[in-house]
Design a protein around this motif. Sequence first.
Motif, PDB file in Angstrom:
ATOM      1  N   ASN A  21       2.224   1.740  -3.403  1.00  0.00           N
ATOM      2  CA  ASN A  21       1.136   2.254  -4.246  1.00  0.00           C
ATOM      3  C   ASN A  21       0.955   3.757  -4.051  1.00  0.00           C
ATOM      4  O   ASN A  21       0.747   4.507  -5.001  1.00  0.00           O
TER       5      ASN A  21
ATOM      6  N   ALA B 257       0.833  -1.214   0.000  1.00  0.00           N
ATOM      7  CA  ALA B 257       0.000   0.000   0.000  1.00  0.00           C
ATOM      8  C   ALA B 257       0.864   1.258   0.000  1.00  0.00           C
ATOM      9  O   ALA B 257       0.549   2.255  -0.675  1.00  0.00           O
TER      10      ALA B 257
ATOM     11  N   HIS C  87      -1.881  -5.163  -3.183  1.00  0.00           N
ATOM     12  CA  HIS C  87      -2.229  -3.928  -2.480  1.00  0.00           C
ATOM     13  C   HIS C  87      -1.664  -2.691  -3.163  1.00  0.00           C
ATOM     14  O   HIS C  87      -1.641  -1.601  -2.570  1.00  0.00           O
TER      15      HIS C  87
END
Length: 328
Positions: free
Chosen positions: A117, A114, A143
């Motif tokens: 990202n 995450a 993710h």
Amino acid sequence: ASSPVTVTVTGAAGQIGYALLFRIASGQLLGPDTPVRLRLLEIPQAVKAAEGTAMELDDCAFTTLDSVEIYDDATAAFDGVNVALLVGARPRTAGMERGDLLSANGGIFKPQGAAINAGAADDVRVLVVGNPANTNAFIAASHAPDVPRERFTAMTRLDHNRAVSQLATKTGAKVGDIAKLTIWGNHSATQYPDLSHATVGGRPALEVVGDDTWVRDTFIPTVAKRGAAIIEARGASSAASAANAAIDHVHTWVHGTPAGDWTSAGIVSDGSYGVPEGLISSFPVTSVDGRWQIVPDLSVDEFSRSRIDASVAELVEERDAVQALGLL
Ligand code: NAI
């Protein structure tokens, strides 16, 4: 010299980290003309040890080292990252079930995916070293929906290098004479080190070896169980050789494979060779213009088919287990 490249290393205070950071800082990862902005990510308890390593990095006065920063927060550590080396993982301890291991690692690779990202550079390349490497890479990639999936890779280069070395020793050849060897599947004991297309000095390796029993009963298990043999001998798991393989993986990814050869890397499957699309599996790969490509159209005999299928079945099981644990 070009502008600095940001390289984030997780598990920086661990033993692979210690063997890896100095080589990155000295220019061996990206080349002598590329300054490196190093970022070390650790858990809070290990930050002090990472600070010690950073002091030693300073003391090397590497001309290629732009800066070193230490983090205990993934979002900050991956902000603007170009190359992410995910080394830190939760090891399997005595009595730990596979589900516990996958859960503990999901707790690491989910937030790191995450964070990548959220903040990584557009050209980010991710290499997962921490085990179970293929499945940790799969979790992180799942993710990071905004990052192309092929940027998430898992390390099987150490297995590849081990296989090259074993074959060279057996045949009395130089490692530089070995080409086109492949590690298929999972970075685990089910991996399949495949000599069926390998060459020794341009000749088919199986012909040069001339001993199928050695291939099946010695070569394959020696490569697959080499990690355990190192632990047995050293009293600690492979560290310098793992760091070396991580350097090789990223170097090849960025600079390409030599003509007439390929290497092995855990990359996202496009469905080639019967490996379900989306799984992160080791394949024979080349790197062309900074992108991994699976070597196409290799013949796969019955023995290879069954070994590839067995390792891929384990990857499917791991994927299904992390799915069931809600880690995707
Ligand atoms: P280590 O235990 O010496 O170091 C791991 C480090 O990761 C520790 O300093 C720990 O504090 C840190 N860490 C744990 N959780 C973290 C998190 N959430 N964020 C940042 N850092 C974190 O282990 P070692 O020997 O350096 O190995 C690291 C991993 O590499 C292990 O999972 C090992 O199984 C794997 N490995 C993979 C190989 C491959 O071929 N793919 C080969 C050899 C090792």
